[in-house]
Structures are given as C-alpha cells and as structure tokens.
Design an enzyme around this catalytic site. Structure first.
Site, PDB file in Angstrom:
ATOM      1  N   THR A   1     -23.285-110.979   1.648  1.00 40.84           N
ATOM      2  CA  THR A   1     -22.701-111.931   0.955  1.00 40.84           C
ATOM      3  C   THR A   1     -21.501-112.109   2.024  1.00 40.84           C
ATOM      4  OG1 THR A   1     -23.378-111.905  -1.120  1.00 40.84           O
ATOM      5  CG2 THR A   1     -21.054-112.755  -0.791  1.00 40.84           C
TER       6      THR A   1
ATOM      7  N   ARG B   1     -31.031-118.022 -11.510  1.00 38.25           N
ATOM      8  CA  ARG B   1     -29.845-117.103 -11.911  1.00 38.25           C
ATOM      9  C   ARG B   1     -28.622-117.484 -10.645  1.00 38.25           C
ATOM     10  NH1 ARG B   1     -26.810-113.516  -8.024  1.00 38.25           N
ATOM     11  NH2 ARG B   1     -26.249-111.636  -9.146  1.00 38.25           N
TER      12      ARG B   1
ATOM     13  N   GLY C   1     -24.755-116.075  -9.611  1.00 36.94           N
ATOM     14  CA  GLY C   1     -23.910-114.969  -9.687  1.00 36.94           C
ATOM     15  C   GLY C   1     -22.506-115.332  -9.611  1.00 36.94           C
ATOM     16  N   ASP C   2     -21.683-114.280  -9.199  1.00 39.46           N
ATOM     17  CA  ASP C   2     -20.302-114.646  -9.441  1.00 39.46           C
ATOM     18  C   ASP C   2     -19.731-115.469  -8.270  1.00 39.46           C
ATOM     19  OD1 ASP C   2     -21.092-112.256  -7.498  1.00 39.46           O
ATOM     20  OD2 ASP C   2     -19.163-112.474  -7.035  1.00 39.46           O
TER      21      ASP C   2
ATOM     22  N   THR D   1     -17.496-109.616  -3.611  1.00 38.12           N
ATOM     23  CA  THR D   1     -18.962-109.127  -3.024  1.00 38.12           C
ATOM     24  C   THR D   1     -19.605-107.967  -3.944  1.00 38.12           C
ATOM     25  OG1 THR D   1     -20.370-108.699  -1.334  1.00 38.12           O
ATOM     26  CG2 THR D   1     -18.013-108.052  -1.094  1.00 38.12           C
TER      27      THR D   1
ATOM     28  N   HIS E   1     -22.049-106.467  -7.157  1.00 36.25           N
ATOM     29  CA  HIS E   1     -23.248-106.740  -8.062  1.00 36.25           C
ATOM     30  C   HIS E   1     -22.419-107.996  -8.955  1.00 36.25           C
ATOM     31  CE1 HIS E   1     -25.208-105.741 -11.926  1.00 36.25           C
ATOM     32  NE2 HIS E   1     -26.347-105.979 -11.023  1.00 36.25           N
ATOM     33  N   GLY E   2     -23.206-109.146  -8.748  1.00 34.36           N
ATOM     34  CA  GLY E   2     -22.474-110.362  -9.235  1.00 34.36           C
ATOM     35  C   GLY E   2     -22.475-110.267 -10.983  1.00 34.36           C
TER      36      GLY E   2
HETATM   37  N1  ASP Z   1     -21.949-111.037  -5.328  1.00 31.46           N
HETATM   38  C1  ASP Z   1     -23.313-111.716  -4.982  1.00 31.46           C
HETATM   39  C2  ASP Z   1     -24.197-111.931  -6.057  1.00 31.46           C
HETATM   40  O1  ASP Z   1     -24.416-111.335  -6.893  1.00 31.46           O
HETATM   41  C3  ASP Z   1     -24.176-110.730  -4.139  1.00 31.46           C
HETATM   42  C4  ASP Z   1     -23.321-110.042  -2.975  1.00 31.46           C
HETATM   43  O2  ASP Z   1     -22.140-109.883  -3.076  1.00 31.46           O
HETATM   44  O3  ASP Z   1     -24.014-109.558  -2.106  1.00 31.46           O
HETATM   45  O4  ASP Z   1     -24.723-113.146  -6.207  1.00 31.46           O
END
Ligand code: ASP
Length: 288
Positions: free
Chosen positions: A159, A187, A189-190, A210, A212-213
């Site tokens: 990311t 889905r 993410g964050d 970045t 675990h979203g």
């Molecule tokens: N945070 C991102 C998500 O969960 C993934 C990442 O940072 O690699 O979509």
C-alpha cells in the site's frame, strides 16, 4: 515530506527496488514543495508516482479480489479546512488518488463507492482503464497462492501513502491501495476512510497508515495519531505509541507515517518491513 510503500514483509533482495520507488515519489513531491506548492499537491503527486510503479499494491500492480478483479481504495485530505476526498471499491482507473482529489475539489460528498465512484470519475473526465493494463503477473500469482492456501491470512503489503507540510504551514495526507489479496468483493479497508488510513489537520499534523485494515479501522489509527500530535507529541514517539496501542488493543500489525504541524517527520511499524523515503529542505533519507 515522507512517503511509505506499505507495511509488510518485502524480501531482502527486493527492498532496494521498493525503497527506490519511494525515493522517486518523495523527490517528485519535494520538487513541488520547494517551488512553493501545496502539501496537498505534493502528497497527491507522490502517490501518483507510487500508483504508477507496478511493484506497489496501488494503481497498476494492485492486488486482486477473490474473483480476480481490481477494487481500488484511495483518500486524500488537507489540514487547513479539513477537506477530504475518497473512493473505495473503485473499478480499474489508472490513478485512484487523482479521482479522490477530484472528489475533494468537487466538495459535495467525501466518499464514493464502486459504481458510484466510477460514475463520478467519468463525469469528472477520467477514463476507465483496461484491467489488463493494470493487473500484473505478480498480482495474479499472489492471488493464486492466497486461494491455494485457503485463507486470506494477511494483507498484500505495498500500500502507498504520503504526508507533507508546505511553506504555508499546511499539512496533507494521501493513501492508495488495492487492499488485501483475495479480499471478498466489496470489502473496504482503512485506506480510503478519513480518520482510519488517512487524516490531516493543521492543528496536529498528517498521517497515512498501512497494515491490517480491519485493525486500523477499529482504532481509527490516523485520527488518533493526529490528535496525539495536536497535544504536542513528537511524531516518532506518537507513531510508535499508536502502532503499539493498536497491537495491544486489537492484535493488528501495521505501520504509520506522520508529518507534524511543525514539519517534523516520524514513522513506526510493527511489521518486518515498511519501505519509506523522506525529503526536506536540504536533505533526504530512505529505508525499510
Ligand atoms: N491497509 C490496507 C488495507 O487493509 C492494506 C495495506 O496497508 O497493505 O486495505
């Protein structure tokens, strides 16, 4: 200004390549800042360089859903008036962050999803990309591995994000991603969510997360960090504290980059790697 190329576990042999991509992005942004440009323009420009670099999980080279499609998330925010723009579950467009910026400039809404994001982008003059031009062989391989293992156990890594402060004293943050390898369609993410993956407020600073979203979302990581900066925390200490706090509270790992309102930079990660590059007036540094 400071950019990241994603928290994760980049093999040692590939670190140089990832750090090089971050350096190129930071240099592009620094040229804008040095010419008196805005933090918002600089953060967006850095992310465009990273989206166009296929080694990162954003734009071209982004990871794939369980169905083999691209669903892209991006957000950009500025700290003066707290304007923000974001897209999520966006079908293939070359530069999702540019569409997020158009959302910010349009000003009517903050976040558009999926078909609505596509319609907004087309109205704003962006053309959809041929998926084949954005899906890399590496992304296909990663999906095949994830599907074969039967679990979506982690995130893709790669990311991208940027934080910047300009000569006018304003901060901005930008983040872009394909999300997790093999994620279920829909889905989100964050990264595209204001306060989770991305946040900026001149009263504290700018943050791009970045990792675990689902964990980052639940602790509103970026807004939490910027609030801590506003209480006069040093960016490096704040980044370490909130990353450790997320791990303790919800058991999630990741990384964060911060630019304080005073221009100080800081980052932290609880993963093995997070490539990054920083540039400021008269200096630069990069690492993993
Ligand atoms: N945070 C991102 C998500 O969960 C993934 C990442 O940072 O690699 O979509």
């Amino acid at each position: 200004m400071l950019v990241h190329g994603g928290a994760g576990d980049v093999p040692d042999a590939r670190i140089e390549r990832h750090v090089g991509g971050c350096r190129a992005a930071a240099a592009r942004a620094q040229a804008i800042l040095a010419a008196g440009g805005s933090a918002l323009d600089a953060a967006q420009a850095a992310v465009i360089v990273l989206e166009d670099d296929p080694v990162f999980n954003a734009g071209t080279g982004a990871c794939l859903t369980a169905e083999g499609s691209l669903e892209l998330d991006a957000c950009v925010m500025e700290g003066e008036a707290l304007r923000a723009g974001a897209v999520c579950a966006l079908p293939p467009f070359k530069n999702p962050i540019a569409i997020a910026r158009a959302v910010l400039e349009d000003g009517m809404h903050v976040l558009y999803a999926a078909g609505g994001a596509r319609a907004f982008a087309e109205r704003a003059g962006f053309s959809p990309a041929d998926p084949a031009s954005m899906i890399t062989e590496a992304a296909r391989e990663k999906l095949a591995l994830a599907l074969a293992s039967g679990t979506v156990s982690g995130w893709a890594g790669g990311t991208v994000g940027a934080v910047a402060r300009d000569v006018h004293g304003h901060v901005a943050a930008a983040t872009s991603t394909g999300g997790m390898v093999g994620k279920r369609p829909g889905r989100v993410g964050d990264s595209p969510l204001v306060g989770a993956g991305t946040y900026a407020d001149d009263r504290g600073g700018a943050a791009s997360a970045t990792g675990h979203g689902e964990g980052i979302l639940r602790v509103a990581l970026s807004a939490t960090a910027v609030a801590a900066l506003a209480r006069a925390g040093a960016p490096e200490a704040v980044a370490r504290e909130v990353i450790a706090g997320m791990q303790a509270r919800v058991g999630a790992t990741g990384g964060l980059i911060l630019a304080g309102r005073d221009g100080r930079l800081g980052w932290a990660r609880s993963t093995r790697t997070m490539t990054w590059a920083a540039e400021w007036d008269g200096g630069s540094e990069a690492g993993a």
